[in-house]
Design a protein around this motif. Structure first.
Motif, mmCIF file in Angstrom:
data_model
loop_
_atom_site.group_PDB
_atom_site.id
_atom_site.type_symbol
_atom_site.label_atom_id
_atom_site.label_comp_id
_atom_site.label_asym_id
_atom_site.label_seq_id
_atom_site.Cartn_x
_atom_site.Cartn_y
_atom_site.Cartn_z
ATOM 1 N N ASP A 87 0.816 -1.224 0.000
ATOM 2 C CA ASP A 87 0.000 0.000 0.000
ATOM 3 C C ASP A 87 0.842 1.263 0.000
ATOM 4 O O ASP A 87 0.419 2.290 -0.522
ATOM 5 N N ILE A 88 1.996 1.190 0.651
ATOM 6 C CA ILE A 88 2.812 2.394 0.853
ATOM 7 C C ILE A 88 4.269 2.078 0.523
ATOM 8 O O ILE A 88 4.798 1.056 0.955
ATOM 9 N N LEU A 89 4.902 2.966 -0.264
ATOM 10 C CA LEU A 89 6.331 2.832 -0.563
ATOM 11 C C LEU A 89 7.062 4.040 0.010
ATOM 12 O O LEU A 89 6.711 5.184 -0.295
ATOM 13 N N ILE A 90 8.054 3.791 0.846
ATOM 14 C CA ILE A 90 8.884 4.871 1.378
ATOM 15 C C ILE A 90 10.267 4.757 0.723
ATOM 16 O O ILE A 90 11.043 3.843 1.031
ATOM 17 N N CYS A 91 10.547 5.673 -0.221
ATOM 18 C CA CYS A 91 11.854 5.694 -0.896
ATOM 19 C C CYS A 91 12.802 6.514 -0.037
ATOM 20 O O CYS A 91 12.829 7.746 -0.128
ATOM 21 N N ASN A 92 13.547 5.832 0.795
ATOM 22 C CA ASN A 92 14.382 6.541 1.773
ATOM 23 C C ASN A 92 15.880 6.403 1.505
ATOM 24 O O ASN A 92 16.649 7.321 1.801
ATOM 25 N N ALA A 93 16.308 5.269 0.941
ATOM 26 C CA ALA A 93 17.743 5.019 0.771
ATOM 27 C C ALA A 93 18.401 6.152 0.002
ATOM 28 O O ALA A 93 17.855 6.655 -0.975
ATOM 29 N N GLY A 94 19.581 6.542 0.456
ATOM 30 C CA GLY A 94 20.298 7.601 -0.239
ATOM 31 C C GLY A 94 21.657 7.786 0.398
ATOM 32 O O GLY A 94 21.857 7.392 1.542
ATOM 33 N N TYR A 95 22.593 8.360 -0.354
ATOM 34 C CA TYR A 95 23.896 8.655 0.241
ATOM 35 C C TYR A 95 24.573 9.802 -0.495
ATOM 36 O O TYR A 95 24.063 10.324 -1.489
ATOM 37 N N GLN A 96 25.720 10.208 0.019
ATOM 38 C CA GLN A 96 26.436 11.354 -0.549
ATOM 39 C C GLN A 96 27.935 11.117 -0.460
ATOM 40 O O GLN A 96 28.405 10.359 0.381
ATOM 41 N N ILE A 97 28.677 11.765 -1.357
ATOM 42 C CA ILE A 97 30.144 11.677 -1.334
ATOM 43 C C ILE A 97 30.699 13.100 -1.458
ATOM 44 O O ILE A 97 30.404 13.783 -2.436
ATOM 45 N N PRO A 98 31.493 13.563 -0.455
ATOM 46 C CA PRO A 98 32.033 14.920 -0.544
ATOM 47 C C PRO A 98 33.265 14.991 -1.435
ATOM 48 O O PRO A 98 34.071 14.065 -1.465
ATOM 49 N N SER A 99 33.388 16.109 -2.163
ATOM 50 C CA SER A 99 34.570 16.347 -2.993
ATOM 51 C C SER A 99 34.483 17.760 -3.555
ATOM 52 O O SER A 99 33.394 18.222 -3.888
ATOM 53 N N PRO A 100 35.637 18.462 -3.665
ATOM 54 C CA PRO A 100 35.587 19.714 -4.412
ATOM 55 C C PRO A 100 35.090 19.377 -5.817
ATOM 56 O O PRO A 100 35.493 18.354 -6.382
#
Ligand code: NAD
Length: 261
Positions: A87-100
């Protein structure tokens, strides 16, 4: 706790820690049956053991990488088969990579986009295919970020990805509105989770982050889960294609709080 989500079946991506884990706790506590995704089966097992069982039906682990098409198919197949629906989808996965940004590698940029954008698109597509066939008026909540609005230097892929998911949500909301399927976005500010260990674990940096937030503190994962719950519930039955910022005022141009006269 209440049973406001009794009988509802919820799939949450990236639920092994942080906001996704808090969301799993939230929906389970309010009576839903929950499928928790993440890449590591073992970590998910620890989360599963802590999930309350308020109404019938076991919670389920659906491990797998959401940036891979084949693994998405398996995740959805197992979720829908084991819970007997979705009934419900929570799209939560995510990440980040720092760099100039002048040093950003193509692999890092594409890696972030693959999870934060393509992964969201593929999960929405899989949910839609099921909902249209089964005649379910499903709801999607995507976890974006204040950085869909506020530029985030040194995190070019992350900024681009969160701007993109905002438009995925608005486009899908329009395309499926007449069929009663709703899409909305939660945009958190600075939240205490493992993704932010670099400043959460350093008192000086923690203070620096807290002091530039109008409410003078970072948020907690459960404060994001509460907003996800609202957008996934009947209380928001006439809301679609919107972003709910949950950020302690971070998007309010805090400098204007100073007395300029
Ligand atoms: P986190 O790093 O603690 O958790 C991220 C979760 O996503 C983990 O369970 C991880 O295993 C999972 N994940 C990552 N890549 C995956 C993949 N390819 N397949 C399956 N699962 C994967 O981070 P968090 O702070 O809880 O963040 C969750 C979401 O909230 C992210 O989309 C993030 O961008 C967003 N967000 C967080 C903050 C914050 O301050 N913490 C602020 C704004 C937005």
């Amino acid at each position: 706790s209440s049973k406001r989500f009794e009988g509802q079946k919820v799939l949450i991506t990236g639920a092994s820690q942080g906001i996704g884990e808090a969301a799993a706790q939230y929906f389970a506590r309010h009576g839903a049956q929950v499928a928790i995704n993440g890449r590591k089966e073992e970590k998910l097992r620890t989360v599963l053991e802590t999930l309350p069982k308020v109404s019938g039906g076991d919670h389920v682990i659906v491990a797998g990488d959401i940036s891979q098409e084949e693994s998405i198919d398996k995740i959805f197949q197992k979720s829908i088969e084991t819970m007997g629906g979705l009934d419900i989808l929570i799209c939560n996965a995510g990440y980040q990579i720092p760099s100039p940004s002048e040093d950003i590698t193509l692999a890092d940029f594409e890696g972030v986009m693959a999870v934060n954008v393509t992964g969201v698109m593929l999960c929405c597509r899989a949910a839609l295919r099921y909902w249209l066939k089964a005649g379910v008026k499903g709801r999607v909540v995507v976890n974006s970020s204040v950085h869909q609005l506020i530029p985030k230097p040194h995190y070019l892929g992350y900024s681009a990805s969160k701007g993109a998911v905002d438009n995925i949500v608005r486009t899908l909301a329009l395309e499926y509105a007449s069929r009663g399927i709703r899409f909305n976005t939660v945009a958190p500010g600075a939240i205490v989770t493992p993704i932010n260990d670099s400043w959460v674990k350093d008192p000086k940096q923690y203070e620096a982050v807290a002091s530039h937030i109008p409410m003078k503190r970072p948020g907690k994962s459960n404060e994001i889960a509460d907003a996800m719950g609202f957008l996934a519930s009947e209380e928001s039955s006439y809301v679609t294609g919107q972003t709910l910022y949950v950020d302690g005022g971070l998007t309010l141009y805090g400098d204007f709080e100073k007395n300029w006269s």
